[in-house]
Structures are given as structure tokens and as C-alpha cells.
Design a protein around this motif. Structure first.
Motif, PDB file in Angstrom:
ATOM      1  N   GLY A  14       0.848  -1.189   0.000  1.00  0.00           N
ATOM      2  CA  GLY A  14       0.000   0.000   0.000  1.00  0.00           C
ATOM      3  C   GLY A  14       0.881   1.235   0.000  1.00  0.00           C
ATOM      4  N   PHE A  15       0.411   2.283   0.641  1.00  0.00           N
ATOM      5  CA  PHE A  15       1.133   3.548   0.636  1.00  0.00           C
ATOM      6  C   PHE A  15       2.592   3.373   1.087  1.00  0.00           C
ATOM      7  N   VAL A  16       2.760   2.860   2.292  1.00  0.00           N
ATOM      8  CA  VAL A  16       4.119   2.853   2.851  1.00  0.00           C
ATOM      9  C   VAL A  16       4.964   1.695   2.283  1.00  0.00           C
ATOM     10  N   ASP A  38       1.087  -9.407  -1.584  1.00  0.00           N
ATOM     11  CA  ASP A  38      -0.087  -8.577  -1.288  1.00  0.00           C
ATOM     12  C   ASP A  38      -1.327  -9.395  -1.662  1.00  0.00           C
ATOM     13  N   ARG A  43      -2.373  -4.593  -7.330  1.00  0.00           N
ATOM     14  CA  ARG A  43      -1.234  -3.906  -6.706  1.00  0.00           C
ATOM     15  C   ARG A  43       0.026  -4.751  -6.820  1.00  0.00           C
ATOM     16  N   THR A  78      -2.452  -2.391  10.363  1.00  0.00           N
ATOM     17  CA  THR A  78      -1.910  -2.648  11.703  1.00  0.00           C
ATOM     18  C   THR A  78      -2.455  -3.917  12.366  1.00  0.00           C
ATOM     19  N   HIS A  81      -0.456  -7.112  11.642  1.00  0.00           N
ATOM     20  CA  HIS A  81       0.974  -7.217  11.944  1.00  0.00           C
ATOM     21  C   HIS A  81       1.289  -8.444  12.802  1.00  0.00           C
ATOM     22  N   GLU A  98       6.100  -2.161  10.461  1.00  0.00           N
ATOM     23  CA  GLU A  98       5.513  -0.822  10.481  1.00  0.00           C
ATOM     24  C   GLU A  98       4.873  -0.542  11.847  1.00  0.00           C
ATOM     25  N   MET A  99       4.638   0.717  12.092  1.00  0.00           N
ATOM     26  CA  MET A  99       4.086   1.169  13.372  1.00  0.00           C
ATOM     27  C   MET A  99       2.652   1.648  13.171  1.00  0.00           C
ATOM     28  N   ASN A 127      10.662   5.985  11.332  1.00  0.00           N
ATOM     29  CA  ASN A 127      11.524   6.621  10.343  1.00  0.00           C
ATOM     30  C   ASN A 127      11.864   8.083  10.612  1.00  0.00           C
ATOM     31  N   GLN A 166      -6.136   8.046   0.261  1.00  0.00           N
ATOM     32  CA  GLN A 166      -5.265   6.964   0.752  1.00  0.00           C
ATOM     33  C   GLN A 166      -6.046   5.942   1.566  1.00  0.00           C
ATOM     34  N   TRP A 167      -6.868   6.440   2.448  1.00  0.00           N
ATOM     35  CA  TRP A 167      -7.660   5.572   3.321  1.00  0.00           C
ATOM     36  C   TRP A 167      -9.134   5.940   3.158  1.00  0.00           C
ATOM     37  N   TRP A 172      -9.568   0.113   6.770  1.00  0.00           N
ATOM     38  CA  TRP A 172      -9.192  -0.344   8.110  1.00  0.00           C
ATOM     39  C   TRP A 172      -8.712   0.820   8.971  1.00  0.00           C
ATOM     40  N   THR A 186      -2.683   6.383  14.874  1.00  0.00           N
ATOM     41  CA  THR A 186      -1.680   5.786  13.987  1.00  0.00           C
ATOM     42  C   THR A 186      -0.525   6.749  13.740  1.00  0.00           C
ATOM     43  N   HIS A 297      12.766   6.756   5.311  1.00  0.00           N
ATOM     44  CA  HIS A 297      12.615   5.295   5.177  1.00  0.00           C
ATOM     45  C   HIS A 297      13.850   4.658   4.544  1.00  0.00           C
TER      46      HIS A 297
HETATM   47  N1  NAD Z   1       6.129   4.725   8.398  1.00  0.00           N
HETATM   48  C1  NAD Z   1       5.195   5.527   7.865  1.00  0.00           C
HETATM   49  O1  NAD Z   1       5.486   6.663   7.452  1.00  0.00           O
HETATM   50  C2  NAD Z   1       3.786   5.074   7.751  1.00  0.00           C
HETATM   51  C3  NAD Z   1       2.871   5.893   7.147  1.00  0.00           C
HETATM   52  C4  NAD Z   1       1.570   5.436   7.029  1.00  0.00           C
HETATM   53  C5  NAD Z   1       1.242   4.190   7.548  1.00  0.00           C
HETATM   54  N2  NAD Z   1       2.154   3.423   8.183  1.00  0.00           N
HETATM   55  C6  NAD Z   1       1.815   2.090   8.747  1.00  0.00           C
HETATM   56  O2  NAD Z   1       2.034   1.126   7.711  1.00  0.00           O
HETATM   57  C7  NAD Z   1       1.029   0.115   7.752  1.00  0.00           C
HETATM   58  C8  NAD Z   1       0.323   0.088   6.406  1.00  0.00           C
HETATM   59  O3  NAD Z   1      -0.258   1.363   6.169  1.00  0.00           O
HETATM   60  P1  NAD Z   1      -0.621   1.842   4.689  1.00  0.00           P
HETATM   61  O4  NAD Z   1      -1.085   3.228   4.831  1.00  0.00           O
HETATM   62  O5  NAD Z   1       0.507   1.558   3.766  1.00  0.00           O
HETATM   63  O6  NAD Z   1      -1.847   0.866   4.398  1.00  0.00           O
HETATM   64  P2  NAD Z   1      -2.607   0.612   3.026  1.00  0.00           P
HETATM   65  O7  NAD Z   1      -3.999   0.271   3.362  1.00  0.00           O
HETATM   66  O8  NAD Z   1      -2.311   1.726   2.068  1.00  0.00           O
HETATM   67  O9  NAD Z   1      -1.877  -0.694   2.439  1.00  0.00           O
HETATM   68  C9  NAD Z   1      -1.900  -1.953   3.055  1.00  0.00           C
HETATM   69  C10 NAD Z   1      -1.557  -3.004   1.996  1.00  0.00           C
HETATM   70  O10 NAD Z   1      -1.536  -4.285   2.616  1.00  0.00           O
HETATM   71  C11 NAD Z   1      -2.228  -5.210   1.766  1.00  0.00           C
HETATM   72  N3  NAD Z   1      -2.693  -6.335   2.568  1.00  0.00           N
HETATM   73  C12 NAD Z   1      -3.798  -6.397   3.333  1.00  0.00           C
HETATM   74  N4  NAD Z   1      -3.884  -7.608   3.926  1.00  0.00           N
HETATM   75  C13 NAD Z   1      -2.800  -8.315   3.528  1.00  0.00           C
HETATM   76  C14 NAD Z   1      -2.325  -9.628   3.803  1.00  0.00           C
HETATM   77  N5  NAD Z   1      -2.964 -10.452   4.635  1.00  0.00           N
HETATM   78  N6  NAD Z   1      -1.184 -10.036   3.192  1.00  0.00           N
HETATM   79  C15 NAD Z   1      -0.524  -9.223   2.339  1.00  0.00           C
HETATM   80  N7  NAD Z   1      -0.935  -7.967   2.039  1.00  0.00           N
HETATM   81  C16 NAD Z   1      -2.049  -7.516   2.637  1.00  0.00           C
HETATM   82  C17 NAD Z   1      -3.336  -4.382   1.149  1.00  0.00           C
HETATM   83  O11 NAD Z   1      -3.876  -4.989  -0.011  1.00  0.00           O
HETATM   84  C18 NAD Z   1      -2.594  -3.076   0.862  1.00  0.00           C
HETATM   85  O12 NAD Z   1      -1.955  -3.105  -0.393  1.00  0.00           O
HETATM   86  C19 NAD Z   1       0.131   0.470   8.932  1.00  0.00           C
HETATM   87  O13 NAD Z   1       0.541  -0.234  10.063  1.00  0.00           O
HETATM   88  C20 NAD Z   1       0.357   1.964   9.138  1.00  0.00           C
HETATM   89  O14 NAD Z   1       0.153   2.367  10.464  1.00  0.00           O
HETATM   90  C21 NAD Z   1       3.415   3.831   8.239  1.00  0.00           C
END
Ligand code: NAD
Length: 336
Positions: A14-16, A38, A43, A78, A81, A98-99, A127, A166-167, A172, A186, A297
Motif C-alpha cells: 500500500g502507501f508505505v 499482497d 497492486r 496494523t 501485523h 511498520e508502526m 523513520n 489513501q484511506w 481499516w 496511527t 525510510h
Molecule cells: N512509516 C510511515 O510513514 C507510515 C505511514 C503510514 C502508515 N504506516 C503504517 O504502515 C502500515 C500500512 O499502512 P498503509 O497506509 O501503507 O496501508 P494501506 O492500506 O495503504 O496498504 C496496506 C496493503 O496491505 C495489503 N494487505 C492487506 N492484507 C494483507 C495480507 N494479509 N497479506 C498481504 N498484504 C495484505 C493491502 O492490499 C494493501 O496493499 C500500517 O501499520 C500503518 O500504520 C506507516
């Protein structure tokens, strides 16, 4: 034989996962990005095409079982995880998670306990400690440029329209059980960790209030506003302001550190740091990195790889993760 390369598998694109870790690990020396996973096939395929990775999996179990994978990055929502981290740790893989580690402290602690049993590295993705402007801010504080930090003001305003993209409201991220408490929870863990690191002190007191404003024109996205006041063990007072209630023109990330010699540091938008000192000429540093490097990152992922190769614990510990999450939980609880 000394290890010279670590095979990396990224779970969650996803995003991160995609924008930060995938893009970073394509270029980090000592690592080879060997697999991605994924549940979203579109994706997965898009990321595979972009990064030319051949081992693509739709389940985390298959990725973990890939013998070329020595370490995994967990960037799924989250609430997923814990299962994935525990499976990976039990399989002897190093984990960058991830956090927040989990939506609640109990699950976060279980992940940490499993890592201790497994004897491999579990590094939380905090990060901000690697973001160039915060590294500069810490350097200025540590060398006494502002005397001792007396007060800190931190503000993070994210455009509502970006959050909704994004969300989406059904994501979730808005569900308390799955995210631990929505975007304000978060997103607060990184700034809380940043403050502990900058001040080398612990949070002693927390007071917080918050207001949710449902934005119907954005499909029901929550325009949250969360305000917290923290007191640290070294007596520094801090305000944290988080909101997803603005347009692009009001988007901002701003850290102000006021010292006891009336000098101050202003860090803005992840790319600029200014020191306001006694000299009439203020000093400014501009960081021209972009993407994973300006967010930190890239440097974080590099540190993870070096810790594995050198067989040492990373500078960021699981205790840091638990402490940041504990304070974020207190902010959430006291603002009810
Ligand atoms: N470090 C940072 O800057 C930062 C920023 C935003 C979010 N986060 C954290 O990163 C994590 C993900 O956030 P996001 O915003 O990228 O989420 P997101 O919803 O954009 O992406 C999550 C991805 O995981 C995939 N996914 C879902 N279930 C799965 C599974 N069982 N197996 C494999 N893939 C699966 C989804 O299809 C999606 O592509 C969260 O814990 C969030 O708190 C970190």
C-alpha cells in the motif's frame, strides 16, 4: 562465512510498502529485494512490473517460506501485523515492522516477546529518526545551540482529500479495532518517538482533547483534530497538534524547539531547518532529497540491513516502539 547480502521480502504494498520500502530497497547496498506479497492482485502485479521482481505471492506464508528471503518488511494494515510478524519470527526471519506494532498494547507486547524468543532482529519502523531535517535538529540540540530545550510545538495537518484517497472511509485505518484508534493514533507514534529521541527523556504527563468532524462531501472521512499536551521527565513541555481537517494550502508539518537561551529551531515540511540564534543572520539548512530519503525510510531500511549484516541490535529498539505506542494510547484515552 560473513554474510554480505540480505534477501528482502515486502508484505503489503500500500502507501508505505510501495512508496517508501519498495522504492528504498531497490537501491540499498547489502540487500536484494527478492519477493513481494499482497492480497490485492492488481497492486501486486503493478509492483512486480515496476521492480522486476519474479517471486510474487498472494499470501504472507508463501513469502515467508521462500528460502531466498532472509528478512521481511511488514507494511500491511496494523491489525494484521501480529500474525504475520509472529509467523516470520518463528521462521527465523528478521523483521522490520511498520508502526504502530499492533492496535493494542497486549498484541504489541506479544510480538516483542516472540522476537526475544526467536533471537532475530525485530526493528520498528520509526523513520522520523532518520529524516534529514530531524537528524539536523537533534545535532543542533545536542551541541547546545539552543541551550536546553524548554518547550516544543509540533503540528501535523494533512489534507482531508489526501487522507480520503489513501484511506477511503471504509478502510481499516478508520476502524478503531483494526487501527488502534484512527489516523490520529496511527500517525502520532512517530512524533512521540521523535520527541523522546530529541529530548532523551520520557513522557511524564499526558493531557489531550480531540474532535471528530465527519466530512460528508468526502464520503464520510473523519476530519479529526487532536490536541495533546505532554510533560517530559526533563521538564520540557510539548504540544502536539494533529488534524486531517484542512485543504492543501493549509497542509503542514512543523516542529518548533524553543531553548532556555532564547534561541530556537524551526523544522518545516521535512526539508528545511532554521536556527534562530543571537547572530542577526539566521542559519538555514535545506534538504533536497525526495520520497523515501526525505521521509527517512531509505536510511531506516539501510540501518536495518546493516544491523543484520553486522549481527547487532538496531539503534531503535522494541522498547522505543512500545513506549511510543503507550503514549499514543494515553492520548487516545485521555481525549475521550
Ligand atoms: N512509516 C510511515 O510513514 C507510515 C505511514 C503510514 C502508515 N504506516 C503504517 O504502515 C502500515 C500500512 O499502512 P498503509 O497506509 O501503507 O496501508 P494501506 O492500506 O495503504 O496498504 C496496506 C496493503 O496491505 C495489503 N494487505 C492487506 N492484507 C494483507 C495480507 N494479509 N497479506 C498481504 N498484504 C495484505 C493491502 O492490499 C494493501 O496493499 C500500517 O501499520 C500503518 O500504520 C506507516
Amino acid at each position: 562465512m560473513t554474510k554480505t547480502e540480505v534477501g528482502i521480502g515486502i508484505i503489503g504494498l500500500g502507501f508505505v510498502g510501495e512508496k517508501a520500502h519498495l522504492s528504498a530497497f531497490r537501491r540499498i547496498l547489502g540487500s536484494r529485494l527478492v519477493a513481494i506479497a499482497d492480497v490485492d492482485q492488481k497492486r501486486l502485479q503493478k509492483a512486480a512490473d515496476k521492480s522486476k521482481i519474479k517471486s510474487v505471492y498472494s499470501t504472507h506464508e508463501d513469502l515467508i517460506n521462500d528460502p531466498n528471503v532472509g528478512a521481511v518488511v511488514i507494511s500491511v494494515p496494523t491489525f494484521l501485523h501480529k500474525k504475520i510478524a509472529i509467523d516470520a519470527l518463528k521462521a527465523g526471519k528478521h523483521v522490520l515492522c511498520e508502526m504502530p506494532l499492533a492496535p493494542n498494547m497486549k498484541d504489541a507486547q506479544e510480538i516483542v516477546d516472540e522476537a526475544k524468543k526467536a533471537g532475530v532482529i525485530l526493528m520498528p519502523s520509526l523513520n522520523f529518526r532518520f529524516t534529514p531535517n530531524y537528524v539536523k535538529t537533534k545535532e543542533l540540540i545536542d551541541k547546545g545551540s539552543i541551550g536546553k530545550p524548554a518547550a516544543i510545538f509540533y503540528r501535523e495537518f494533512i489534507p482531508a482529500v489526501d487522507l480520503a484517497r489513501q484511506w477511503p472511509p471504509t478502510s481499516w485505518a478508520w476502524n478503531k479495532e483494526k487501527s488502534g484508534g484512527g489516523p490520529a493514533f496511527t500517525l502520532s507514534v512517530w512524533s512521540i518517538d521523535l520527541l523522546r529521541w530529541l529530548l532523551n527523556a520520557e513522557v511524564r504527563k499526558v493531557h489531550a482533547v480531540s474532535k471528530d468532524t465527519i466530512l460528508q462531501e468526502l464520503g464520510g472521512t473523519n476530519g479529526y483534530a487532536s490536541l495533546a499536551v505532554l510533560e517530559f521527565s526533563n521538564n520540557t513541555v510539548v504540544t502536539l497538534e494533529f488534524s486531517g481537517l484542512v485543504r492543501h494550502a493549509m497542509s503542514m508539518v512543523r516542529l518548533e524547539v524553543l531553548g532556555d537561551n532564547t534561541n530556537s529551531i524551526l523544522s518545516e515540511e521535512n526539508d528545511r531547518v532554521t536556527l534562530f540564534g543571537s547572530d542577526p543572520q539566521k542559519q538555514m539548512w535545506i534538504f533536497r532529497e525526495s520520497g523515501a530519503k526525505v521521509w527517512g525510510h531509505y536510511q531506516e531500511d539501510e540501518h536495518f540491513i546493516q544491523s543484520i549484516l553486522q549481527n547487532k541490535q538496531p539503534d531503535i529498539t522494541t522498547d522505543d516502539a512500545l513506549k511510543a505506542q503507550e503514549v499514543a494510547t494515553k492520548i487516545l484515552e485521555t481525549s475521550k
